[in-house]
Scaffold this motif. Structure first.
Motif, PDB file in Angstrom:
ATOM      1  N   SER A   1       0.819  -1.199   0.000  1.00 10.99           N
ATOM      2  CA  SER A   1       0.000   0.000   0.000  1.00 10.99           C
ATOM      3  C   SER A   1       0.858   1.257   0.000  1.00 10.99           C
ATOM      4  CB  SER A   1      -0.892  -0.034   1.237  1.00 10.99           C
ATOM      5  OG  SER A   1      -1.425   1.227   1.463  1.00 10.99           O
ATOM      6  N   LYS A   2       0.245   2.376  -0.460  1.00 10.72           N
ATOM      7  CA  LYS A   2       0.964   3.648  -0.435  1.00 10.72           C
ATOM      8  C   LYS A   2       0.965   4.250   0.957  1.00 10.72           C
ATOM      9  CE  LYS A   2       0.595   5.027  -5.220  1.00 10.72           C
ATOM     10  NZ  LYS A   2      -0.158   5.755  -6.226  1.00 10.72           N
ATOM     11  N   VAL A   3       0.076   3.750   1.804  1.00 11.32           N
ATOM     12  CA  VAL A   3       0.007   4.233   3.179  1.00 11.32           C
ATOM     13  C   VAL A   3       0.260   3.038   4.080  1.00 11.32           C
ATOM     14  CG1 VAL A   3      -1.523   5.246   4.906  1.00 11.32           C
ATOM     15  CG2 VAL A   3      -1.655   6.011   2.545  1.00 11.32           C
ATOM     16  N   ASP A   4       1.088   3.216   5.106  1.00  5.42           N
ATOM     17  CA  ASP A   4       1.362   2.051   5.948  1.00  5.42           C
ATOM     18  C   ASP A   4       0.271   1.875   7.006  1.00  5.42           C
ATOM     19  OD1 ASP A   4       1.842   3.687   8.142  1.00  5.42           O
ATOM     20  OD2 ASP A   4       4.024   3.474   8.066  1.00  5.42           O
ATOM     21  N   GLY A   5       0.410   0.851   7.835  1.00  5.74           N
ATOM     22  CA  GLY A   5      -0.619   0.513   8.807  1.00  5.74           C
ATOM     23  C   GLY A   5      -0.843   1.577   9.861  1.00  5.74           C
TER      24      GLY A   5
ATOM     25  N   ARG B   1       3.920   6.383   2.206  1.00  7.57           N
ATOM     26  CA  ARG B   1       5.264   5.919   1.865  1.00  7.57           C
ATOM     27  C   ARG B   1       5.782   6.749   0.703  1.00  7.57           C
ATOM     28  NH1 ARG B   1       3.312  -0.260   2.491  1.00  7.57           N
ATOM     29  NH2 ARG B   1       4.096  -0.547   4.597  1.00  7.57           N
ATOM     30  N   ASP B   2       7.012   7.198   0.822  1.00  3.63           N
ATOM     31  CA  ASP B   2       7.515   7.995  -0.291  1.00  3.63           C
ATOM     32  C   ASP B   2       7.945   7.096  -1.447  1.00  3.63           C
ATOM     33  OD1 ASP B   2       9.810   7.039   0.795  1.00  3.63           O
ATOM     34  OD2 ASP B   2      10.452   8.950   1.655  1.00  3.63           O
ATOM     35  N   GLY B   3       8.212   7.727  -2.563  1.00  5.42           N
ATOM     36  CA  GLY B   3       8.480   7.011  -3.810  1.00  5.42           C
ATOM     37  C   GLY B   3       9.589   5.987  -3.714  1.00  5.42           C
ATOM     38  N   ASP B   4      10.586   6.270  -2.860  1.00  6.09           N
ATOM     39  CA  ASP B   4      11.709   5.333  -2.818  1.00  6.09           C
ATOM     40  C   ASP B   4      11.585   4.312  -1.679  1.00  6.09           C
ATOM     41  OD1 ASP B   4      12.117   7.131  -0.835  1.00  6.09           O
ATOM     42  OD2 ASP B   4      14.102   7.821  -1.483  1.00  6.09           O
TER      43      ASP B   4
END
Lengths: 214, 335
Positions: B13-17, B22-25
């Motif tokens: 996911s792009k967002v963590d729990g 989360r950034d691109g890298d």
């Protein structure tokens, strides 16, 4: 002092001398110090920039004619209690940008206090620039351009109004500082950190505009 | 399965729990690799913990609990265990009305201003602290109440990140207030005092520990003109929040609430010493400073279980008396 390594030829390019300078950003909390640095170093802007705790260290390179100027930038925390740590960051600095927020008169007063402290306690030849940041918010302006300019003139400071948001004058203020810094060997004023420091350019990104390094 | 609530199905996911974007890298592959091992550890720990968490939802302090804390507290028990083992629960029970009373009282204007400035600058990349999130209000309440109760210390930037992460985990502002109050007064006295002397001394103490555990590395860093205060201010003030990956920070806090300040020194020393060879290869101040930024967030740190284990097994003992004596010396040295 300017750590000169004229014989170095980074990336195999034919280049003139390389100078490295320590620059510190000072100013009240939330005037945009980190945003100015982020704009200068990465060409980015975040509407909500995290508060800086302690200080952040970054580097950026600009080119002036045949000289590569590498800035070692200390972006400091603005909260008053961090003041006691500030001498650690401006000790040995050849340049400082004192930042205020044009929409907040108190931050201009605080900037003047920083200038006084630098004049009294930093290296005698330190190049000081005054940055009136958030110039994109001129409809909320509380500090007149003329007032700040007059103050800067009286104190022999470089002065620009900047906007980290629109990028206005951001590279320019760093370039103006770079121009004013002595580039001859031993020309800097501050105590040397290390004689004969090797300059490693391999991981340094370069200013997105305004410089000649592309 | 218990212990996974914030963790499962989020690796891609792009967002963590915890709500962080989360950034691109973001390194998905090493994170996935770690999580596949860590989930098994978490479920094992969860079963062990269920055996000692009493029906009253309390845990006593004991050697066993201390050992369990070092191995990680399951997320669902964290609020309760932190409250119990730190003493915050007791403080809250003995002043049950205090938090609400402070919130209803008149607030100091300059403190309100200082905190308000930081509300949108605390974890702006977390969905719960964004403009549409619901945690800026609780963050303000916790910070203003804390500054009023500890008016000699006031509001110190840095605490906003500690409070923010606590709110994400504990999800109860009154409990977060008491945990922070316990940190400020019992676990890390003077860390957040306006003169900053204790934090500066703690960093000098870190230097002394490096000198003791890795003298060659200490000598090299000194030659590079690294001053400890340039390196670790944020580590200590934020207790590694917003410095390390969240899961690793929480594992450090599991120990911090039980054992106290020594864990911060252990972690800081391990961070540096486990990268000794690379540090020794840094030839300039700039290179060294840049490397300091890398050591706090990489696959070695993401693997919080292995990293914490290393902190306790590879650094040897940190005798209380020795640390105390060194700390006093460092305190004297700070002007």
């Amino acid at each position: 002092m300017a750590n000169r390594a004229g014989a170095q030829r980074p990336n195999g390019a034919t280049q003139g001398k390389i100078c490295q300078f320590k620059l510190v950003l000072l100013g009240e909390s939330a005037v945009g110090k980190s945003s100015l640095v982020l704009r200068f170093v990465k060409g980015q802007f975040h509407e909500y920039q995290e508060s800086t705790i302690g200080a952040a260290f970054l580097t950026q390179t600009v080119c002036l004619d045949d000289t590569t100027v590498k800035f070692e930038i200390w972006d400091t925390a603005g909260q008053e209690r961090y003041h006691s740590l500030a001498p650690m960051y401006y000790r040995g600095a050849q340049a400082a940008i004192v930042v205020y927020d044009i929409t907040n008169q108190d931050t201009f007063g605080r900037a003047k206090t920083w200038v006084k402290e630098l004049q009294r306690q930093a290296s005698p030849n330190i190049v000081i620039a005054l940055a009136g940041n958030k110039s994109d918010l001129s409809n909320k302006r509380m500090v007149e351009y003329e007032e700040a300019q007059a103050y800067a003139e009286e104190n022999s400071l470089l002065f620009m109004e900047t906007s980290a948001k629109t990028a206005m004058n951001v590279n320019d203020i760093f370039l103006a500082i770079a121009k004013k810094l002595p580039k001859n060997e031993g020309g800097g004023a501050a105590q040397p950190r290390q004689q004969g420091m090797k300059i490693n350019n391999s991981e340094t990104s370069q200013a997105s505009e305004g410089g000649c390094c592309k | 399965m218990a212990g996974k609530s914030s963790l499962d199905n989020v690796t891609q996911s792009k967002v963590d729990g915890y709500g962080f974007e989360r950034d691109g890298d973001f390194d998905h592959s090493s994170y996935d690799e770690f999580m596949s091992r860590y989930l098994a550890i978490l479920s094992r720990r969860s079963i062990r913990w269920s055996g000692i968490v009493s029906k009253k939802n309390r845990v006593p302090r004991s050697r066993k609990v201390k050992r369990y804390c070092r191995k990680g507290i399951p997320n669902e028990h964290r609020p309760m265990v932190w409250m119990c083992v730190s003493g915050a629960q007791e403080s809250m029970a003995s002043s049950p009305l205090l938090y609400q009373t402070i919130l209803k009282s008149q607030h100091d204007e300059s403190t309100v201003e200082a905190i308000t400035i930081d509300l949108h600058r605390t974890f702006p990349d977390n969905i719960y602290f964004s403009a549409n999130g619901n945690l800026r209000g609780p963050l303000f309440n916790v910070l203003i109440a804390l500054s009023h109760k500890n008016s000699d210390q006031g509001y110190c930037q840095g605490v906003n990140f500690v409070a923010g992460l606590l709110l994400l985990i504990v999800k109860n502002e009154e409990k977060v207030f008491w945990l922070l109050d316990t940190l400020m007064n019992d676990i890390l006295p003077d860390f957040y005092a306006p003169d900053m002397k204790a934090t500066q001394a703690e960093q000098e103490l870190l230097g002394e520990i490096i000198k003791w555990k890795a003298p060659d590395l200490h000598a090299h860093l000194k030659k590079m003109d690294i001053q400890w205060c340039l390196v670790a201010t944020k580590w200590f003030l934020c207790l590694f929040a917003d410095v390390m990956p969240v899961e690793t920070t929480l594992r450090i806090w599991d120990c911090l609430f039980y054992e106290g300040d020594k864990i911060l020194l252990r972690v800081a020393a391990m961070l540096i010493i486990q990268n000794k060879d690379q540090f020794l290869r840094c030839r300039t101040f700039t290179e060294t400073m840049d490397f300091f930024k890398q050591i706090v967030n990489n696959p070695k740190i993401t693997d919080c279980h292995a990293f914490l284990q290393k902190c306790f097994t590879e650094l040897g003992p940190f005798p209380k008396a020795k640390i105390k004596a060194l700390r006093e010396e460092c305190m004297q040295g700070v002007k």
